[in-house]
Design an enzyme around this catalytic site. Sequence first.
Site, PDB file in Angstrom:
ATOM      1  N   LYS A  20      27.019 -44.639 -24.167  1.00 60.82           N
ATOM      2  CA  LYS A  20      26.788 -43.562 -23.029  1.00 60.82           C
ATOM      3  C   LYS A  20      26.656 -45.136 -21.641  1.00 60.82           C
ATOM      4  O   LYS A  20      27.263 -44.834 -20.731  1.00 60.82           O
ATOM      5  CB  LYS A  20      26.396 -42.983 -22.903  1.00 60.82           C
ATOM      6  CG  LYS A  20      26.322 -41.711 -23.592  1.00 60.82           C
ATOM      7  CD  LYS A  20      27.286 -40.793 -22.290  1.00 60.82           C
ATOM      8  CE  LYS A  20      27.603 -39.639 -23.128  1.00 60.82           C
ATOM      9  NZ  LYS A  20      28.166 -38.773 -21.599  1.00 60.82           N
TER      10      LYS A  20
ATOM     11  N   ASP B 236      21.761 -34.155 -21.093  1.00 59.09           N
ATOM     12  CA  ASP B 236      21.704 -33.333 -22.431  1.00 59.09           C
ATOM     13  C   ASP B 236      21.420 -34.388 -23.727  1.00 59.09           C
ATOM     14  O   ASP B 236      20.478 -34.269 -24.161  1.00 59.09           O
ATOM     15  CB  ASP B 236      23.224 -33.287 -22.954  1.00 59.09           C
ATOM     16  CG  ASP B 236      23.464 -31.026 -22.986  1.00 59.09           C
ATOM     17  OD1 ASP B 236      22.589 -30.932 -22.206  1.00 59.09           O
ATOM     18  OD2 ASP B 236      24.242 -31.352 -22.340  1.00 59.09           O
TER      19      ASP B 236
END
Length: 375
Positions: free
Chosen positions: A78, A110
């Site tokens: 990410k 999340d």
Amino acid sequence: MPENVATLRALPLPWFARPGARTWRCAPAPAEVRDFHAALPGYVPTPLTELPSLAAELGVGRVFVKDESSRFGLPAFKVLGASWAVRRDLAERAASGEEARSVTLVTATDGNHGRAVAHVARLLGQRAHVYVPHGVHPRAVSAIVAEGAEVTEVAGPYDDAVRLAARAAAGSDAVLVQDTGWPGYEQIPGWIVEGYSTLCTEIDEQLTAQGVERGPDLVAVPVGVGSLAQAVVTHYRSRPSGHAPALLSVEAEAAACVLRSLERGRLLSITTGDTAMAGLNCGTPSSNAWPRLRDGLDAAVAVPDSAGARAAARLAALGVSSGPCGAAPLAGLEAALTDPGADDRRTALGLGPSSVVVLLNTEGTAANPRGAGGC
């Protein structure tokens, strides 16, 4: 706004295939993204690991796993998107003549995206405020806090956390760094997707070094809101000529919003259930991603938690650290090629005994005890 529909009862293997996706084309990601990442301290390409035993089991020529279990010291991919998007936003502010000042980077997550945003904020001397939905493991929350971020825990699902983050970022001293887009909020999610292109460029180089100069025949990618899949589609469908691989998205059965949208031919919101694949537990595809997923994906499949857990254990036995989200591509491809009706699905994917397959392992086991990958 997306149409709200009830979650449909899953068939033994939820599956969608679209003929002709390999002939569709789109514009590429900016070439300078890779150079930006390569200039950052600690940059090294993540491994592309060949697993011959999986190739034999799946009846294909070669299987490679792109292992994102350690990227810039974080246990997931990410940070590629967060770092590029924040760089672009700060550069735009400077170019517009805005006086340099501290801002708060706000996001919902999340797990791994929020940790990546917090990490980038810490490196740049900025603040971060991260909203986490119900179901994120306390250790994942602690990892975000350890990066110096303020964390707000939300009682509802991921979509609720996104709405609250967007509301909190409305002030002039805050920036919403969200990896899903909706009408009116497209620029930063688009930059995040561009950041992921470095991963695909590395795969091309690593396959060439392994003697696979024409590229893969299939790439399997885990999907939450679809941003990573958007990056994969953009990379492989922006080539004007040459070999085009099949692209397979893999979701959790409890949150198969992209597969359901593909079935209906329009972007849908669904009600999600509990899943160990916490990072894939998203009920609405990104509006940025949807057009490219609709036109560029060859197929979509959804798998239960049990399949993700088995795939993670299989990868661990082969020396690859993977959480349930990262193992989802193996679980999905295994189901597609071994469950009843496998011959038709193998044909739809264009796979044969000499095919080269790449599985995107988006997270390591350290990412989250319950698998918060967020894709």
